[in-house]
Design an enzyme around this catalytic site. Structure first.
Site, PDB file in Angstrom:
ATOM      1  N   HIS A  38     -56.607   4.631  -8.308  1.00  0.00           N
ATOM      2  CA  HIS A  38     -55.200   4.212  -8.342  1.00  0.00           C
ATOM      3  C   HIS A  38     -54.878   3.369  -9.569  1.00  0.00           C
ATOM      4  O   HIS A  38     -53.705   3.162  -9.898  1.00  0.00           O
ATOM      5  CB  HIS A  38     -54.808   3.476  -7.050  1.00  0.00           C
ATOM      6  CG  HIS A  38     -55.352   2.094  -6.892  1.00  0.00           C
ATOM      7  ND1 HIS A  38     -56.457   1.812  -6.127  1.00  0.00           N
ATOM      8  CD2 HIS A  38     -54.919   0.902  -7.367  1.00  0.00           C
ATOM      9  CE1 HIS A  38     -56.680   0.511  -6.136  1.00  0.00           C
ATOM     10  NE2 HIS A  38     -55.757  -0.062  -6.900  1.00  0.00           N
TER      11      HIS A  38
ATOM     12  N   ASP B 208     -60.657   7.201  -3.847  1.00  0.00           N
ATOM     13  CA  ASP B 208     -60.135   6.247  -4.821  1.00  0.00           C
ATOM     14  C   ASP B 208     -61.221   5.749  -5.777  1.00  0.00           C
ATOM     15  O   ASP B 208     -61.673   4.601  -5.687  1.00  0.00           O
ATOM     16  CB  ASP B 208     -59.506   5.073  -4.060  1.00  0.00           C
ATOM     17  CG  ASP B 208     -58.679   4.156  -4.952  1.00  0.00           C
ATOM     18  OD1 ASP B 208     -58.326   4.580  -6.074  1.00  0.00           O
ATOM     19  OD2 ASP B 208     -58.396   3.020  -4.517  1.00  0.00           O
TER      20      ASP B 208
ATOM     21  N   SER C 210     -58.190  -4.957  -7.676  1.00  0.00           N
ATOM     22  CA  SER C 210     -58.320  -3.498  -7.613  1.00  0.00           C
ATOM     23  C   SER C 210     -59.301  -2.966  -8.638  1.00  0.00           C
ATOM     24  O   SER C 210     -59.275  -3.344  -9.808  1.00  0.00           O
ATOM     25  CB  SER C 210     -56.969  -2.840  -7.878  1.00  0.00           C
ATOM     26  OG  SER C 210     -56.214  -2.760  -6.721  1.00  0.00           O
TER      27      SER C 210
END
Length: 595
Positions: A148, A201, A300
């Site tokens: 992402h 992901d 992230s």
């Protein structure tokens, strides 16, 4: 489901939250000793091509990208998922390290800051895109991160990666606090990444120049111990440190989280949690900062580490990260190492992540490269005179992202390494004239550094562990009996477990065997062979790597009539190891060396 752990934001700025969560030959002691001296010239050596270096942005441009990213307030991979499954923890998500402690870059030298800034070129700054993610150096030019943070963005045109510092940039991106900013050359994200469910992901960025940061390895596909409930794991990042403030941490933080079972994770998130693809960790959040230890916005793409290996990549969570009963969710690296591993070793001749073919014309001795298009090979490109050699192999011995060549001189058996970046040629082995096979399959020993293998005249297979600089450690014996094969080839991972394998064809019966790599050296380097095919009717083979670009190692075989077939890898270590063959040309009888 949770929104991806947002790419976070800049130092001391507001973060816009995403929508809801979502030693030698046998004949003599000195024969086969590896060398590192400059090449001699008893026979003129070929002159390998040097691929032009990737165009690097200026220091000023990198500063602009860093500053823009730190000033931005966008979220990487913003999802449109509106809410969690009914009955699960409510809210939307992004990760940060809440309840952690500051740490130094010496304790986590592989940590990387991923900074993205896209100036849309208009008079308004409102349409600019700027965000921040974490990542980990897994090879000198490779960063493991979350899909992402990568999918849908042009990191080559707009990205910068900072390594070698525990501090975030300051002073409009000009002060990196001892760190180094490096441009991104190319990017890969898992082809099945789903931005709505945030499934699969995981991604890899390739830098345009190697960094000095010490890499960390991914865990292996067979690792189950690291994921048992209660195992202590560490998460690292520069994300938010509080659920009540959007400020992110100026200094790298780490937190210790207990791994949780799939049952626990599914109980918290329902169908949004995909067993086998995801793993969650931490104690259930308390509903406030007090008593909560969690990843959060800005973390992230960062690593979850167990026993000095990456077992997870920060993926998603709940809004503000402390909702009662919530856990941080990570991509399960053991599941994806087979897909990510080829991207760590994808230095091909043309630099486009698809393995290319090198051949030599038997009569003219001219060498040629043929670039892969993914399904076939483009028109050949001349490399000039390659007379006087009898082996040519592709590999990236120094892990700089440029494909090198290893070749053996016919007259004396000396073996040379030619750098694909500089063109420098060095002798690496002396008098390997009687070696029946030389193989450059990549990383056999499990340290992400490419190794060199050879079979001597007695049929003994040896591993020369690479040091990542064109030199090697002392050789290690794998086993004997390897002269029963008329071909031993390998480049990459054939069965999808993230370990380098070998393919061998027997002289008697033309049986094709898979030797699955274990990531170890010595007699345990390969598992017991598995018969995967009967291959009669071919007289030349090549294993250049991932020809199709799908993350699986492929194989090439030529018929006596000159037809070359591409056998695309399936990732299965069985009789279904390759898909149905596809002809990629009928004029290959003219070539006597495939490398």
């Amino acid at each position: 489901m949770g929104t991806p752990m947002p790419g976070g934001g800049r130092h001391r700025r507001r973060i816009r939250i995403a929508l809801p969560v979502a030693a030698a030959g046998v004949a003599a002691a000195v024969a086969g000793a590896l060398l590192t001296t400059s090449a001699g010239a008893t026979t003129p050596l070929p002159e390998p091509k040097v691929r032009p270096a990737a165009d690097s942005p200026s220091s000023a441009e990198l500063e602009k990208r860093v500053a823009g990213a730190m000033a931005g307030d966008d979220v990487a991979g913003k999802t449109s998922k509106a809410a969690l499954t009914a009955g699960t923890v409510a809210g939307s998500i992004d990760p940060k390290v809440i309840g952690g402690n500051e740490t130094t870059i010496s304790t986590a030298p592989w940590m990387a800051q991923l900074l993205y800034f896209d100036d849309r070129g208009t008079s308004s700054t409102g349409d600019d895109i700027g965000f921040f993610c974490g990542g980990a150096v897994v090879a000198p030019t490779k960063i493991l991160t979350a899909a992402h943070c990568v999918k849908g963005y042009n990191w080559n045109a707009n990205g910068a990666v900072v390594t070698g510092t525990s501090k975030l940039p300051s002073d409009n991106g000009t002060d990196l606090h001892g760190g180094t900013a490096t441009a991104v050359w190319r990017q890969w994200n898992h082809p099945s990444y789903n931005p709505t469910t945030i499934d699969n992901d995981i991604a890899v960025l390739t830098l345009d120049t190697p960094v000095k940061a010490t890499p960390i390895r991914m865990t292996t596909s067979g690792d189950t111990a690291s994921y048992k409930a209660g195992v202590s794991a560490k998460v690292y990042g520069w994300g938010r440190t509080s659920s009540t403030s959007d400020d992110i941490s100026e200094t790298l933080k780490t937190a210790t989280l207990p791994m949780q079972s799939d049952t626990t994770c599914s109980g918290a998130y329902g169908r949004d949690y995909v067993k086998g693809h995801m793993v969650c960790a931490g104690k259930p959040a308390t509903g406030s900062d007090a008593g909560t230890v969690s990843a959060c916005n800005g973390d992230s793409g960062g690593p979850l580490v167990v026993n000095n290996r990456i077992v997870g990549v920060v993926s998603w969570g709940v809004t503000d990260c402390v909702a009662k009963g919530a856990y941080s969710v990570f991509s399960k690296v053991s599941t994806y190492v087979g897909a990510a591993y080829p991207r760590v070793d994808d230095a091909n001749l043309s630099g486009d992540s698809k393995a290319d073919l090198w051949v030599r014309n038997a009569s003219t001795k001219t060498g040629y490269s043929k670039d892969s298009t993914g399904t076939s090979f483009a028109a050949r490109q001349s490399w000039g005179n390659w007379n006087g050699v009898n082996v040519v192999l592709q590999t990236d011995l120094d892990r700089d992202g440029y494909q090198d060549l290893v070749y053996r001189r016919s007259s004396d058996g000396d073996v040379f390494w030619a750098s694909g970046r500089t063109g420098t040629t060095k002798q690496i082995a002396d008098n390997w004239k009687t070696r029946t096979r030389i193989i450059t399959p990549g990383d056999v020993t499990g340290d992400y550094l490419p190794d060199l293998l050879s079979v001597d005249s007695a049929g003994v297979l040896w591993i020369y562990p690479g040091k990542g600089n064109g030199t090697f450690a002392s050789r290690v014996k794998v086993g004997s009996g390897w002269n029963q094969y008329n071909s031993v080839r390998g480049k990459g991972d054939f069965n999808g477990d993230g370990k380098t394998d070998l393919i061998a064809r027997s002289t008697s019966g033309s049986y094709l065997y898979l030797y699955k790599g274990t990531g170890k050296a010595g007699s345990g380097a390969f598992s017991a062979r598995v018969k995967v095919r009967t291959w009669d009717g071919y007289n030349a083979f090549d294993a250049p790597g991932d020809v199709t670009g799908d993350g699986k190692a492929d194989f090439l075989a030529r018929t006596p009539g000159g037809t070359l077939y591409l056998y695309a890898g399936t990732g299965k270590g069985t009789s279904e190891i390759f898909a149905t063959r596809k002809s990629v040309g009928t004029d290959f009888k003219q070539y006597d060396i495939f490398g």
